[in-house]
Design a protein around this motif. Structure first.
Motif, PDB file in Angstrom:
ATOM      1  N   PRO A  46       0.816  -1.215   0.000  1.00 54.65           N
ATOM      2  CA  PRO A  46       0.000   0.000   0.000  1.00 54.65           C
ATOM      3  C   PRO A  46       0.853   1.269   0.000  1.00 54.65           C
ATOM      4  O   PRO A  46       2.037   1.232   0.358  1.00 54.65           O
ATOM      5  N   PRO A  47       0.256   2.401  -0.414  1.00 53.77           N
ATOM      6  CA  PRO A  47       0.986   3.678  -0.418  1.00 53.77           C
ATOM      7  C   PRO A  47       1.283   4.147   1.005  1.00 53.77           C
ATOM      8  O   PRO A  47       0.765   3.593   1.969  1.00 53.77           O
ATOM      9  N   HIS A  48       2.145   5.155   1.104  1.00 49.59           N
ATOM     10  CA  HIS A  48       2.444   5.814   2.383  1.00 49.59           C
ATOM     11  C   HIS A  48       2.974   4.829   3.430  1.00 49.59           C
ATOM     12  O   HIS A  48       2.488   4.786   4.560  1.00 49.59           O
ATOM     13  N   GLY A  49       3.937   3.974   3.037  1.00 53.62           N
ATOM     14  CA  GLY A  49       4.629   3.165   4.042  1.00 53.62           C
ATOM     15  C   GLY A  49       4.500   1.662   3.916  1.00 53.62           C
ATOM     16  O   GLY A  49       4.929   0.948   4.820  1.00 53.62           O
ATOM     17  N   GLY A  50       3.928   1.152   2.819  1.00 51.99           N
ATOM     18  CA  GLY A  50       3.886  -0.310   2.607  1.00 51.99           C
ATOM     19  C   GLY A  50       5.297  -0.873   2.768  1.00 51.99           C
ATOM     20  O   GLY A  50       6.244  -0.370   2.173  1.00 51.99           O
ATOM     21  N   GLY A  51       5.437  -1.908   3.589  1.00 52.54           N
ATOM     22  CA  GLY A  51       6.754  -2.314   4.083  1.00 52.54           C
ATOM     23  C   GLY A  51       7.685  -2.942   3.058  1.00 52.54           C
ATOM     24  O   GLY A  51       7.259  -3.430   2.005  1.00 52.54           O
ATOM     25  N   GLU A  52       8.978  -2.970   3.422  1.00 54.52           N
ATOM     26  CA  GLU A  52      10.002  -3.582   2.570  1.00 54.52           C
ATOM     27  C   GLU A  52       9.909  -5.101   2.642  1.00 54.52           C
ATOM     28  O   GLU A  52       9.413  -5.659   3.626  1.00 54.52           O
ATOM     29  N   LYS A  53      10.408  -5.777   1.609  1.00 53.34           N
ATOM     30  CA  LYS A  53      10.723  -7.210   1.671  1.00 53.34           C
ATOM     31  C   LYS A  53      12.234  -7.258   1.524  1.00 53.34           C
ATOM     32  O   LYS A  53      12.773  -6.973   0.452  1.00 53.34           O
ATOM     33  N   PRO A  54      12.984  -7.543   2.622  1.00 55.36           N
ATOM     34  CA  PRO A  54      14.451  -7.438   2.565  1.00 55.36           C
ATOM     35  C   PRO A  54      15.071  -8.410   1.554  1.00 55.36           C
ATOM     36  O   PRO A  54      14.408  -9.346   1.084  1.00 55.36           O
ATOM     37  N   TRP A  55      16.354  -8.246   1.286  1.00 58.14           N
ATOM     38  CA  TRP A  55      17.087  -9.096   0.340  1.00 58.14           C
ATOM     39  C   TRP A  55      16.919 -10.568   0.716  1.00 58.14           C
ATOM     40  O   TRP A  55      17.156 -10.945   1.871  1.00 58.14           O
ATOM     41  N   HIS A  56      16.564 -11.380  -0.242  1.00 55.18           N
ATOM     42  CA  HIS A  56      16.378 -12.807   0.038  1.00 55.18           C
ATOM     43  C   HIS A  56      16.466 -13.617  -1.243  1.00 55.18           C
ATOM     44  O   HIS A  56      16.477 -13.063  -2.349  1.00 55.18           O
ATOM     45  N   GLN A  57      16.514 -14.939  -1.046  1.00 53.17           N
ATOM     46  CA  GLN A  57      16.367 -15.899  -2.148  1.00 53.17           C
ATOM     47  C   GLN A  57      15.048 -16.630  -1.894  1.00 53.17           C
ATOM     48  O   GLN A  57      14.815 -17.117  -0.782  1.00 53.17           O
ATOM     49  N   LEU A 136      17.998 -16.189  -6.943  1.00 52.97           N
ATOM     50  CA  LEU A 136      18.428 -14.807  -7.217  1.00 52.97           C
ATOM     51  C   LEU A 136      18.229 -13.926  -5.976  1.00 52.97           C
ATOM     52  O   LEU A 136      17.176 -13.976  -5.332  1.00 52.97           O
ATOM     53  N   TYR A 137      19.237 -13.126  -5.638  1.00 52.22           N
ATOM     54  CA  TYR A 137      19.096 -12.162  -4.537  1.00 52.22           C
ATOM     55  C   TYR A 137      18.183 -11.028  -5.039  1.00 52.22           C
ATOM     56  O   TYR A 137      18.466 -10.408  -6.073  1.00 52.22           O
ATOM     57  N   HIS A 138      17.124 -10.748  -4.299  1.00 53.12           N
ATOM     58  CA  HIS A 138      16.244  -9.644  -4.694  1.00 53.12           C
ATOM     59  C   HIS A 138      15.587  -9.016  -3.471  1.00 53.12           C
ATOM     60  O   HIS A 138      15.565  -9.598  -2.385  1.00 53.12           O
ATOM     61  N   VAL A 139      15.036  -7.827  -3.678  1.00 57.41           N
ATOM     62  CA  VAL A 139      14.457  -7.030  -2.587  1.00 57.41           C
ATOM     63  C   VAL A 139      13.370  -6.145  -3.177  1.00 57.41           C
ATOM     64  O   VAL A 139      13.416  -5.831  -4.378  1.00 57.41           O
ATOM     65  N   THR A 140      12.385  -5.776  -2.358  1.00 63.98           N
ATOM     66  CA  THR A 140      11.518  -4.643  -2.732  1.00 63.98           C
ATOM     67  C   THR A 140      11.491  -3.689  -1.535  1.00 63.98           C
ATOM     68  O   THR A 140      11.131  -4.094  -0.427  1.00 63.98           O
ATOM     69  N   PRO A 141      11.898  -2.447  -1.750  1.00 62.10           N
ATOM     70  CA  PRO A 141      11.913  -1.469  -0.651  1.00 62.10           C
ATOM     71  C   PRO A 141      10.503  -1.013  -0.281  1.00 62.10           C
ATOM     72  O   PRO A 141       9.524  -1.331  -0.976  1.00 62.10           O
ATOM     73  N   SER A 142      10.413  -0.254   0.791  1.00 58.39           N
ATOM     74  CA  SER A 142       9.119   0.285   1.233  1.00 58.39           C
ATOM     75  C   SER A 142       8.518   1.208   0.180  1.00 58.39           C
ATOM     76  O   SER A 142       9.231   1.777  -0.645  1.00 58.39           O
TER      77      SER A 142
END
Ligand SMILES: O=C(O)CCC(=O)C(=O)O
Length: 182
Positions: A46-57, A136-142
């Motif tokens: 969601p907008p305005h602060g939807g959380g990160e998914k840290p680096w992972h496989q 694969l190492y990947h991430v999605t930020p907030s």
């Protein structure tokens, strides 16, 4: 981030996407054998602060740990941008193989072990698809933007792949044997 699981058997249109010939044929070509779908998920940031998914496989998550490599496909429903938390990947990092994960903010790679200088962003238009190996190492930020970011994600493994047992899982994705600290 909100996640919704296991909808392909209750929603025909989503079943059609997961089994779309363009996807199945591509994954079959990569595997050299028929794929089986092992996970279906919707990821709503969601907008305005939807959380990160840290680096992972992805294969570090037990339900995706198989004896053969998994392939994930991530489909943008809304436009995915740097601002609303699109995917970032480390190209070639799947060749590192299974890497220990740590339960710090989630279940993730040690931040300081990720070669972030090689990070590339994958912005996608709605309907755009990323195919990526389960190692694969990947991430999605907030998501600090005012735009929501919804996506679908499906994982496939070769039909002949089997679940990895608990001992082997620990060896692959935890620091229990190596003792490597984060
Ligand atoms: O869509 C996202 O924000 C994260 C997707 C992802 O990497 C995962 O759930 O494993």
């Amino acid at each position: 981030m909100h996640k919704i699981h296991e909808f392909v058997n209750v929603e025909e249109r989503l079943h059609e996407i997961a089994y779309h010939p363009a996807i199945i044929n591509t994954v079959t070509r990569i595997f050299g054998e028929e794929p089986k779908l092992i996970q279906d998920m919707a990821l709503l940031k969601p907008p305005h602060g939807g959380g990160e998914k840290p680096w992972h496989q992805d294969m570090a998550y037990g339900n995706l740990t198989y004896t053969k490599v998994a392939i994930g496909i991530w489909i943008a429903i809304d436009e995915a941008t740097v601002e609303n938390g699109c995917m970032h990947v480390i190209p070639g990092s799947h060749q590192e193989g299974a890497t220990p994960h740590y339960a710090i903010r989630d279940w993730h790679l040690c931040d300081s072990h990720v070669p972030v200088e090689r990070d590339i962003v994958i912005p996608l238009k709605p309907g755009g698809v990323l195919f990526f190996y389960g190692m694969l190492y990947h991430v999605t930020p907030s998501n600090f933007s005012h735009m929501r970011r919804r996506a679908l994600q499906f994982h496939y493994v070769p039909t002949s792949a089997e679940r990895v047992g608990p001992k082997e899982y620990k060896r692959m994705f935890t620091n229990e044997l190596s003792g490597a600290e984060c």
